[in-house]
Every structure is written in C-alpha cells, then in structure tokens.
Design an enzyme around this catalytic site. Structure first.
Site, PDB file in Angstrom:
ATOM      1  N   GLY A   1       0.813  -1.215   0.000  1.00  0.00           N
ATOM      2  CA  GLY A   1       0.000   0.000   0.000  1.00  0.00           C
ATOM      3  C   GLY A   1       0.841   1.257   0.000  1.00  0.00           C
ATOM      4  O   GLY A   1       0.453   2.289   0.574  1.00  0.00           O
TER       5      GLY A   1
ATOM      6  N   ASN B   1       1.517   3.369  -2.309  1.00  0.00           N
ATOM      7  CA  ASN B   1       1.272   4.371  -3.351  1.00  0.00           C
ATOM      8  C   ASN B   1       0.423   5.543  -2.879  1.00  0.00           C
ATOM      9  O   ASN B   1       0.133   6.461  -3.650  1.00  0.00           O
ATOM     10  CB  ASN B   1       0.638   3.730  -4.589  1.00  0.00           C
ATOM     11  CG  ASN B   1      -0.726   3.116  -4.308  1.00  0.00           C
ATOM     12  OD1 ASN B   1      -1.287   3.259  -3.227  1.00  0.00           O
ATOM     13  ND2 ASN B   1      -1.257   2.410  -5.295  1.00  0.00           N
TER      14      ASN B   1
ATOM     15  N   GLY C   1      -1.161   7.809   0.984  1.00  0.00           N
ATOM     16  CA  GLY C   1      -1.327   7.928   2.425  1.00  0.00           C
ATOM     17  C   GLY C   1      -0.103   7.599   3.246  1.00  0.00           C
ATOM     18  O   GLY C   1       1.027   7.955   2.927  1.00  0.00           O
ATOM     19  N   ILE C   2      -0.326   6.882   4.339  1.00  0.00           N
ATOM     20  CA  ILE C   2       0.740   6.525   5.267  1.00  0.00           C
ATOM     21  C   ILE C   2       1.813   5.701   4.573  1.00  0.00           C
ATOM     22  O   ILE C   2       3.012   5.891   4.799  1.00  0.00           O
ATOM     23  CB  ILE C   2       0.159   5.729   6.462  1.00  0.00           C
ATOM     24  CG1 ILE C   2      -0.810   6.603   7.263  1.00  0.00           C
ATOM     25  CG2 ILE C   2       1.279   5.224   7.363  1.00  0.00           C
ATOM     26  CD1 ILE C   2      -1.602   5.831   8.304  1.00  0.00           C
ATOM     27  N   GLY C   3       1.389   4.780   3.714  1.00  0.00           N
ATOM     28  CA  GLY C   3       2.353   3.937   3.009  1.00  0.00           C
ATOM     29  C   GLY C   3       3.282   4.732   2.120  1.00  0.00           C
ATOM     30  O   GLY C   3       4.495   4.466   2.061  1.00  0.00           O
TER      31      GLY C   3
ATOM     32  N   SER D   1      -4.641  -0.668  14.478  1.00  0.00           N
ATOM     33  CA  SER D   1      -5.451   0.487  14.857  1.00  0.00           C
ATOM     34  C   SER D   1      -5.903   0.346  16.299  1.00  0.00           C
ATOM     35  O   SER D   1      -6.069  -0.764  16.821  1.00  0.00           O
ATOM     36  CB  SER D   1      -6.679   0.598  13.949  1.00  0.00           C
ATOM     37  OG  SER D   1      -7.604   1.550  14.451  1.00  0.00           O
TER      38      SER D   1
ATOM     39  N   TYR E   1     -14.071  -4.666  10.839  1.00  0.00           N
ATOM     40  CA  TYR E   1     -12.846  -3.854  10.770  1.00  0.00           C
ATOM     41  C   TYR E   1     -12.057  -3.984  12.078  1.00  0.00           C
ATOM     42  O   TYR E   1     -10.842  -4.238  12.062  1.00  0.00           O
ATOM     43  CB  TYR E   1     -13.208  -2.391  10.516  1.00  0.00           C
ATOM     44  CG  TYR E   1     -12.009  -1.475  10.445  1.00  0.00           C
ATOM     45  CD1 TYR E   1     -11.232  -1.395   9.284  1.00  0.00           C
ATOM     46  CD2 TYR E   1     -11.635  -0.692  11.533  1.00  0.00           C
ATOM     47  CE1 TYR E   1     -10.126  -0.561   9.217  1.00  0.00           C
ATOM     48  CE2 TYR E   1     -10.537   0.144  11.474  1.00  0.00           C
ATOM     49  CZ  TYR E   1      -9.788   0.211  10.317  1.00  0.00           C
ATOM     50  OH  TYR E   1      -8.684   1.039  10.262  1.00  0.00           O
TER      51      TYR E   1
END
Length: 325
Positions: free
Chosen positions: A58, A60, A62-64, A187, A212
C-alpha cells in the site's frame, strides 16, 4: 392543514435529530483526539538504510507513501506493493523525484487474492537478494460485506489474512537478511473487536465496524504470535498510526465521508504525521531486539485486555490452517 402540520413537525424533528447526531459525532471525534491522541509522535532517528531492502504494501498513497518516501530518503532500496499500477508508477516517480533515490520500484500485489500473493512472493523470493524491513501497511475501510474468491470476508482478507500469507511466504528471505523487521499497521479500533475464532474468516460477522475492529485485533494477535515463533533475528511489532486523513475513508457513504474528512482535516494527523510510528519501528536502533510490542506515537502502548496468550495461540493456529487450505 392538519397533514401539513404533521409533515412539518416530522421534518423539524428529523432535522433536529440529524444535527444532534452530527454534533455527537463531532464531540466523539474531538474527544478521541484530545483525550486519546493529545500528542503527535515524531521519529527522531536519523539512521541510514543504504544497502537495505524495504517492502511497503500500500505504498502508493497515504501513510504507506510517506513511509516509503522516508525510507527511500535514507538510501534504502524501496519496493512498493500495490494493486493499482498507474497510481503506483506515479508514486514511484514522486518518491524518486523527492528523494533523489532511484532505487524505488513497484510490484503489483492484490491482497484480496491469495493467488496474487503467492505469485508476488514467488517472484520476490526469486529476484530479490534480501528483505530487511517488511511493512504491512495496506488495508481497507468502508468496504461492503463481500467474500473474496478465497472464501474470506474482504475486510478480514485485505487487512489480515492477505498480509499474514504474504509475510509467511517471505519469512525465509527475512531470516536470511537478519537482523530484520516486520512492521504491522493496526489500529486503536482493535479494542472494540468482538472476535469469534470459530468465524475467523468473518463470513458470519455482522456490522462493518465489528469486522474492521476484528481485523485490527488479529493484527495485534499476529504480531505477538510472530514474536513467539521467530527466533532468527526477525522482530515483529504492531502500531496504531492515529486517525489520519488518507484514501482509506473514500468508500464511506458520501454524507458520512464528507463530514468525517472535514473534521479530520481540522484536528487529526496528516499522512506524514501518521507514518511516524511506522518509520520509528523500521529504523530505531533501540528496537533492534524489541518484538511483539504495540506502539502509538513512537512509544509502547498497552493493548486491549482481550489479548491473551490463549487467544494469540488460537488465532495463530487457525490462521495457518486457513492460508494453507
């Protein structure tokens, strides 16, 4: 006349209820921010990563993306593993331009498909000489209840079973590159989980937020299980990045998404701020032997009381059975 009065009364009550719910949402989010996340931790370590190889799922957005950018700036060879090829190629160009590190590339990976994960891992193991840091960052939110082709709820597979299988298939490479690190983005939502080990695939679990939260609890349990089972210089730690304005909220219904993003824009973390604990777990020299921990704002944090040795072992054993079927 009476009918119009009744309709007017109903509309008035509905509007009042709507605004009450909006205010309640604002109060809850602000309360969470100022009581549970009063500070924004920053990674202060300046460690150089030249000669190291990092894999960020991931990576590409945000946080990644910010994690990959920081590690590339430190000189590491960075591979971002994502589903969207065009978006990922743009991210690679962005990282290279902003860090002047040309050792950044993209490999396609779809965590919702075991076949894609196995193909990715096979190619990675055959073509990459080492793997020093594996960042299991990719995740999803706001996804409707739907089983994958592997017979697992989409949220549970993308957030937990996909990364679990990927890591399992890359363990030999991590061991050969030791000391190496596995970093798992979870989270604070894990404290709200209601996990039934008999339904670990999540197919019978009702409610998106429960699924989630369950996936995030599994991340915490998994990190602790890895810490118990890995003795070859490979550490595993898990973290809560904070509530961050990223693309993860894009699938929420419009009315909720717009409200949530407006509030988050005002009071919560940027993607760069949200990446700090991930980066800290990747590079901090004092954590070279630290494993099985849960972190927030670059500091150790207590986990939910439901996290017991018995549950860690049960979920580990059941997860291995599921990925091997």
């Amino acid at each position: 006349m009476l009918l119009l009065t009744i309709i007017s009364w109903i509309v008035s009550i509905a509007l009042k209820l709507f605004f009450f719910l909006v205010l309640l949402l604002v109060a809850l989010i602000l309360g969470y921010r100022f009581f549970y996340e009063p500070v924004k931790g920053v990674c202060v370590c300046k460690r150089d990563l030249k000669g190291r190889t990092v894999l960020v799922t991931g990576g590409n957005s945000g946080i990644g993306l910010e994690t990959a950018r920081d590690l590339a700036k430190r000189g590491a060879k960075v591979i971002i593993a994502c589903r969207d090829a065009k978006k990922s190629e743009d991210a690679v160009t962005d990282i290279i331009n902003s860090t002047q590190n040309s050792k950044v590339k993209f490999k396609q990976l779809d965590l919702s498909k075991f076949e894609s994960i196995r193909r990715f891992a096979k190619e990675f193991n055959e073509t990459e000489e080492r793997l020093d840091i594996l960042v299991n960052n990719a995740g999803c939110a706001g996804v409707k209840k739907k089983p994958t082709e592997d017979g697992i709820d989409t949220v549970m597979q993308v957030n937990y079973f996909g990364p679990f299988l990927l890591t399992h298939l890359l363990l030999d490479k991590l061991k050969a590159s030791s000391p190496s690190r596995i970093v798992i983005v979870s989270s604070y939502a894990h404290v709200m989980a209601r996990l039934n080990v008999e339904d670990l695939k999540g197919l019978k679990t009702k409610g998106y937020w429960t699924r989630y939260a369950n996936s995030k609890l599994c991340n915490v349990l998994w990190a602790k299980a890895l810490a118990k089972h890995l003795t070859n210089g490979v550490t595993a730690n898990v973290l809560h990045p904070g509530v961050v304005k990223t693309d993860i909220f894009k699938r929420l219904p419009d009315v909720y998404r717009d409200i949530v993003l407006k509030i988050i824009t005002l009071v919560f973390k940027t993607a760069k701020e949200g990446a700090q604990t991930t980066i800290h777990l990747c590079v901090a020299p004092e954590l070279v032997n630290a494993t099985g921990g849960y972190y927030r704002d670059c500091k150790p944090e207590k986990v939910s009381s439901v996290v017991t040795e018995e549950l860690v072992d049960k979920v580990w054993e059941e997860s291995l059975k599921i990925i091997q079927n």
